[in-house]
Write an enzyme that holds these catalytic residues in place. Structure first.
Site, PDB file in Angstrom:
ATOM      1  CB  CYS A 124      -3.471   3.202  -1.664  1.00 59.27           C
ATOM      2  SG  CYS A 124      -4.513   4.600  -1.316  1.00 59.27           S
ATOM      3  CG  ASP A 171       0.584  -2.499   6.211  1.00 61.66           C
ATOM      4  OD1 ASP A 171      -0.384  -2.631   6.982  1.00 61.66           O
ATOM      5  OD2 ASP A 171       0.542  -1.811   5.175  1.00 61.66           O
ATOM      6  CD  GLN A 187      -6.941  -4.445   4.193  1.00 64.41           C
ATOM      7  OE1 GLN A 187      -7.929  -5.050   4.613  1.00 64.41           O
ATOM      8  NE2 GLN A 187      -7.008  -3.215   3.732  1.00 64.41           N
ATOM      9  CE  LYS A 211      -7.063  -0.153   6.443  1.00 64.17           C
ATOM     10  NZ  LYS A 211      -7.786   0.382   5.298  1.00 64.17           N
ATOM     11  CG  HIS A 269      -1.899   1.023   1.380  1.00 66.93           C
ATOM     12  ND1 HIS A 269      -1.637   2.300   1.809  1.00 66.93           N
ATOM     13  CD2 HIS A 269      -3.223   0.982   1.113  1.00 66.93           C
ATOM     14  CE1 HIS A 269      -2.754   2.992   1.808  1.00 66.93           C
ATOM     15  NE2 HIS A 269      -3.736   2.223   1.390  1.00 66.93           N
TER      16      HIS A 269
HETATM   17  N1  7TS Z   1      -1.703  -0.756   4.655  1.00 65.54           N
HETATM   18  C1  7TS Z   1      -2.636  -1.513   4.047  1.00 65.54           C
HETATM   19  C2  7TS Z   1      -2.308  -2.923   3.651  1.00 65.54           C
HETATM   20  C3  7TS Z   1      -3.908  -0.976   3.833  1.00 65.54           C
HETATM   21  O1  7TS Z   1      -4.835  -1.730   3.237  1.00 65.54           O
HETATM   22  C4  7TS Z   1      -4.185   0.355   4.221  1.00 65.54           C
HETATM   23  C5  7TS Z   1      -5.506   1.009   3.927  1.00 65.54           C
HETATM   24  C6  7TS Z   1      -3.174   1.075   4.873  1.00 65.54           C
HETATM   25  C7  7TS Z   1      -1.949   0.483   5.061  1.00 65.54           C
HETATM   26  C8  7TS Z   1      -3.393   2.458   5.386  1.00 65.54           C
HETATM   27  O2  7TS Z   1      -4.264   2.441   6.459  1.00 65.54           O
HETATM   28  P1  7TS Z   1      -4.741   3.793   7.169  1.00 65.54           P
HETATM   29  O3  7TS Z   1      -5.772   3.363   8.141  1.00 65.54           O
HETATM   30  O4  7TS Z   1      -3.559   4.431   7.788  1.00 65.54           O
HETATM   31  O5  7TS Z   1      -5.305   4.644   6.040  1.00 65.54           O
HETATM   32  N2  7TS Z   1      -6.217   0.433   2.865  1.00 65.54           N
HETATM   33  C9  7TS Z   1      -7.251   0.983   2.206  1.00 65.54           C
HETATM   34  C10 7TS Z   1      -7.905   0.347   1.154  1.00 65.54           C
HETATM   35  O6  7TS Z   1      -7.598  -0.753   0.715  1.00 65.54           O
HETATM   36  N3  7TS Z   1      -8.888   1.159   0.685  1.00 65.54           N
HETATM   37  O7  7TS Z   1      -8.900   2.273   1.429  1.00 65.54           O
HETATM   38  C11 7TS Z   1      -7.890   2.183   2.379  1.00 65.54           C
END
Ligand code: 7TS
Length: 415
Positions: free
Chosen positions: A373, A209, A212, A235, A132
């Site tokens: 992303c 990371d 997910q 999430k 990501h």
């Molecule tokens: N890493 C992964 C694997 C992710 O899927 C996401 C967000 C992030 C980092 C960033 O997370 P945040 O909470 O700091 O924004 N993924 C997604 C997505 O798949 N669609 O919208 C956000």
């Protein structure tokens, strides 16, 4: 399940769990909402909404500062959440849990503190091709500042697995390996324990990371053997604006502060300061106390259901969706056929992903379309966008079937 008081057997009635999520009870564009954008953000059970409300109605004050009752309660809520998260991740101690705004901030924190201290000109940071942007851009910024370089573990095309054939050579060149546990586009589940073990044998620091994975499968930092691990509250049924960075204590002790301000110091003079111990050293300013309380409640809720059961349910729904999608002529389905998680990405031969998602929304089905992303990964795969359905435990088999039905309805409008 409601207040988390009922038995596991009842909790496994997935359809019944939906009653805990008031947002799911609505119609969108005249159709019952089918929310399949859980990889972007999950919905919140009533207990989490209540926890936020209770915090502001009863316990709100600043933490660590007051000697009054409300401040003590706020501090207990905040530090109690830290302890609970340490247990959730099986960390050695609560001192290894740093609160952040989310995965993105957690990864930036590692890049800017551990990275600033340990990465220099000519060093290699090893990532995978499926990261990501939030596990790519912070390292690009570090590379710009230091003259280090990036290297990538390749992805085996549409299959979405990692090509580990050159891993030993890549690890020999690297100082740090940062990788996603579960891909937010391909649904692949990466072998985190193996990657961390091989990195450790090569003397390479590891960052996982877990954006997910943290709410979908058991994540045990000692079993995985990582040095750092990041996830987001929103999430995993928690509030937005709160997340976690786990860091091994010995490493945290050697790292410079992230931001300067209140809470992160022990003594301040006009020209210099001494810093607090981890985790407070990395948490400048008034923290998101309500968010931490909400996240704790979310974690309690998830643990009653059980992450093993959630993962099985995810896999069952993803399999059902993939099997039905695979019947569509010319469809391109991404991700591994076996052992995949709850994320299903695809491209149809006759409908652009964005049009598809827009028209599905007209039927009440919330999908995602775009690059998720993952721009470099999509460029490698040769597609500008995919459509993506991502499931969570409150989704049902009937919703998967409705999603497929809507895909067929929408396709008819294109051909
Ligand atoms: N890493 C992964 C694997 C992710 O899927 C996401 C967000 C992030 C980092 C960033 O997370 P945040 O909470 O700091 O924004 N993924 C997604 C997505 O798949 N669609 O919208 C956000």
């Amino acid at each position: 399940m409601n207040q988390g008081s009922e038995t596991t057997q009842e909790a496994m009635d997935w359809t019944k769990l939906r009653a805990d999520f008031p947002i799911l009870e609505q119609t969108v564009n005249g159709h019952p909402l089918v929310y399949l954008d859980n990889a972007a953000s999950s919905q919140k059970p009533q207990v989490v909404i209540n926890a936020l409300r209770t915090h502001y109605e009863r316990d709100n004050a600043n933490v660590h500062r007051g000697i009054h009752e409300l401040s003590n309660r706020a501090t207990e809520a905040y530090e109690g959440a830290r302890q609970r998260i340490a247990e959730y991740l099986n960390a050695d101690s609560r001192e290894e849990i740093i609160f952040t705004r989310g995965t993105t901030e957690s990864l930036n924190l590692v890049a800017q503190t551990w990275g600033a201290e340990n990465i220099g000109e000519g060093d290699t940071i090893l990532l995978t091709e499926m990261e990501h942007h939030s596990n790519l851009v912070p390292w690009q910024l570090l590379v710009k500042r230091t003259g280090a370089k990036l290297e990538f573990i390749p992805v085996n095309g549409d299959d979405g697995t990692l090509d580990l054939s050159q891993l030993d050579e890549q690890l020999d060149r690297a100082k740090l390996l940062s990788f996603t546990h579960i891909s937010n586009t391909m649904g692949s589940v990466n072998p985190a324990t193996e990657l961390c073990r091989r990195a450790r044998e090569a003397g390479v620091i590891t960052v996982v990371d877990a954006a997910q994975s943290a709410g979908h499968t058991r994540v045990d930092v000692r079993e995985i053997g990582c040095d750092f691990l990041a996830f987001s509250g929103h999430k995993i049924c928690g509030p937005t604006g709160i997340g976690v960075l786990y860091g091994q204590r010995e490493l945290l002790n050697t790292m410079p502060p992230y931001q300067g301000g209140g809470e992160m110091i022990t003594k301040v003079e006009y020209n210099e300061s001494t810093f607090n111990e981890p985790p407070h050293k990395f948490e400048a300013g008034t923290p998101n106390v309500a968010g931490a309380a909400g996240l704790r409640t979310a974690i309690d809720y998830l643990d009653i259901i059980g992450r093993e059961a959630i993962f099985e349910h995810d896999q069952r729904l993803a399999k059902r969706a993939c099997e039905q999608l695979a019947e569509i002529d010319g469809i391109r389905l991404f991700g591994p056929s076996e052992g995949r998680s709850a994320v299903v990405s695809f491209v149809l031969p006759d409908a652009h992903a964005l049009d598809l998602a827009t028209m599905a929304d007209q039927k009440g089905v919330a999908l995602r379309a775009g690059h998720h992303c993952n721009q470099p990964l999509l460029a490698k795969l040769g597609v500008p966008a995919t459509a993506r359905a991502s499931f969570y435990f409150y989704n049902t088999e009937a919703e998967v079937d409705r999603f497929i039905e809507v895909i067929h309805q929408v396709r008819k409008l294109f051909v």
